[in-house]
Motif scaffolding. Structure first.
Motif, mmCIF file in Angstrom:
data_model
loop_
_atom_site.group_PDB
_atom_site.id
_atom_site.type_symbol
_atom_site.label_atom_id
_atom_site.label_comp_id
_atom_site.label_asym_id
_atom_site.label_seq_id
_atom_site.Cartn_x
_atom_site.Cartn_y
_atom_site.Cartn_z
ATOM 1 N N GLU A 28 18.099 70.476 74.286
ATOM 2 C CA GLU A 28 17.722 69.559 75.365
ATOM 3 C C GLU A 28 18.950 68.925 76.008
ATOM 4 O OE1 GLU A 28 14.853 66.875 73.640
ATOM 5 O OE2 GLU A 28 13.180 68.137 74.326
ATOM 6 N N CYS A 80 20.004 69.313 79.896
ATOM 7 C CA CYS A 80 20.251 68.143 80.739
ATOM 8 C C CYS A 80 21.605 68.274 81.439
ATOM 9 C CB CYS A 80 20.202 66.868 79.905
ATOM 10 S SG CYS A 80 20.199 65.356 80.890
ATOM 11 N N SER A 101 17.021 69.057 69.835
ATOM 12 C CA SER A 101 17.739 68.035 70.596
ATOM 13 C C SER A 101 19.034 68.579 71.208
ATOM 14 C CB SER A 101 18.045 66.825 69.717
ATOM 15 O OG SER A 101 18.808 67.196 68.574
ATOM 16 N N ARG A 145 12.223 67.295 78.867
ATOM 17 C CA ARG A 145 11.854 67.588 77.483
ATOM 18 C C ARG A 145 11.328 69.013 77.412
ATOM 19 N NH1 ARG A 145 10.834 63.374 74.197
ATOM 20 N NH2 ARG A 145 11.080 65.007 72.609
ATOM 21 N N LEU A 146 11.751 69.740 76.415
ATOM 22 C CA LEU A 146 11.377 71.152 76.312
ATOM 23 C C LEU A 146 9.867 71.353 76.234
ATOM 24 C CD1 LEU A 146 14.089 72.566 73.895
ATOM 25 C CD2 LEU A 146 13.977 72.751 76.368
#
Length: 277
Positions: free
Chosen positions: A171, A175, A168, A202-203
């Protein structure tokens, strides 16, 4: 006539010395050969493939460095040429069904593998697939080639990260990089998590390649390949974004953690640097 006889003991000693010298010379030769660097196996074959018919023009371009990975080269070249042949056959079928000759000209597919980034264990290159099969505009899709030179197999971007790693934070960093890049493109709309039309990537949906760095034999980071439509409308184009290894170092799989180090040669939006020339 005087006859001289060599004592047996002296004769045996001479033979023993000669044998010892010969053995030493053989040992020195073997040690010298062993000290030479092993020759790197090189694939033997073309790096370019082209075919043109009234229905389709197709081509493939591979980088010179891929010949240092014979197993990869052989399977990759064979598969790409086979797929291009199927594309050309499909184009002929489409055009024949549509009535033969058409003012739009033949379909076109161009596949280019960019210059690779390598570490002691990894070989990485971006694959760009340009495809025009009619419609309002052509489409370009970027994918990743990741090859483990030790195990002689292709790996996925997910293999680079430790199992169960919480991605997360990576990510979020990606972003932020997307929105920073958008500021330099007039009219681009920022993205956010869970956006209605466009949202943070999303990866699991992305292709990832190694980014060159300033430490010899190491990757300085990762480059995330976001095609047009990934985080915005077609008019915005693709976003190829590089993040430094420091952003994700603790998330890497143990097998690949040591392949990263130093800093990337460039961070942020590297789209123009990676477009096929």
């Amino acid at each position: 006539m005087t006859s001289y006889r060599v004592p047996l003991r002296a004769l045996l000693l001479t033979v023993a010395v000669a044998a010892s010298l010969a053995a030493c010379q053989r040992t020195e030769k073997k040690e010298a050969e062993a000290s030479k660097p092993a020759a790197t196996a090189q694939a033997d074959g073309p790096l370019k493939y082209e075919s043109a018919t009234p229905y389709a023009k197709v081509s493939l371009t591979l980088p010179e460095a891929i010949k240092t990975q014979p197993d990869l080269y052989a399977s990759l070249y064979r598969q790409e040429v086979s797929d291009l042949g199927k594309y050309a056959e499909g184009a002929q079928a489409d055009r024949t069904e549509a009535g033969g000759e058409s003012a739009m000209g033949p379909y076109e597919k161009t596949i280019v593998y960019g210059d690779p980034v390598q570490t002691s264990r990894l070989f990485s290159a971006m694959r760009t697939d340009f495809d025009y099969s009619g419609g309002a505009h052509p489409n370009t899709v970027a994918t990743a080639l990741l090859w483990d030179k030790t195990e002689k197999r292709r790996i996925t971007p997910a293999d680079l990260f430790a199992k169960g790693a919480d991605l997360s934070s990576l990510e979020r960093a990606l972003c932020d990089a997307v929105n920073t890049a958008k500021k330099a493109r007039p009219g681009a709309t920022p993205v956010k998590v869970g956006g209605d039309t466009w949202s943070c990537p999303r990866l699991k949906d992305l292709a990832i390649v190694l980014a060159p760095g300033d430490a010899p034999g190491k990757a300085g980071g990762l480059t995330f390949l976001l095609d047009a439509y990934a985080v915005g409308p077609y008019v915005e184009g693709a976003y190829y974004l590089t993040l430094p290894a420091s952003t994700f170092q603790t998330l890497l799989a143990p097998a690949y953690a040591s392949e990263f180090g130093g800093k990337p040669l460039k961070t942020g939006d590297v789209t123009n640097d990676l477009r096929p020339k």
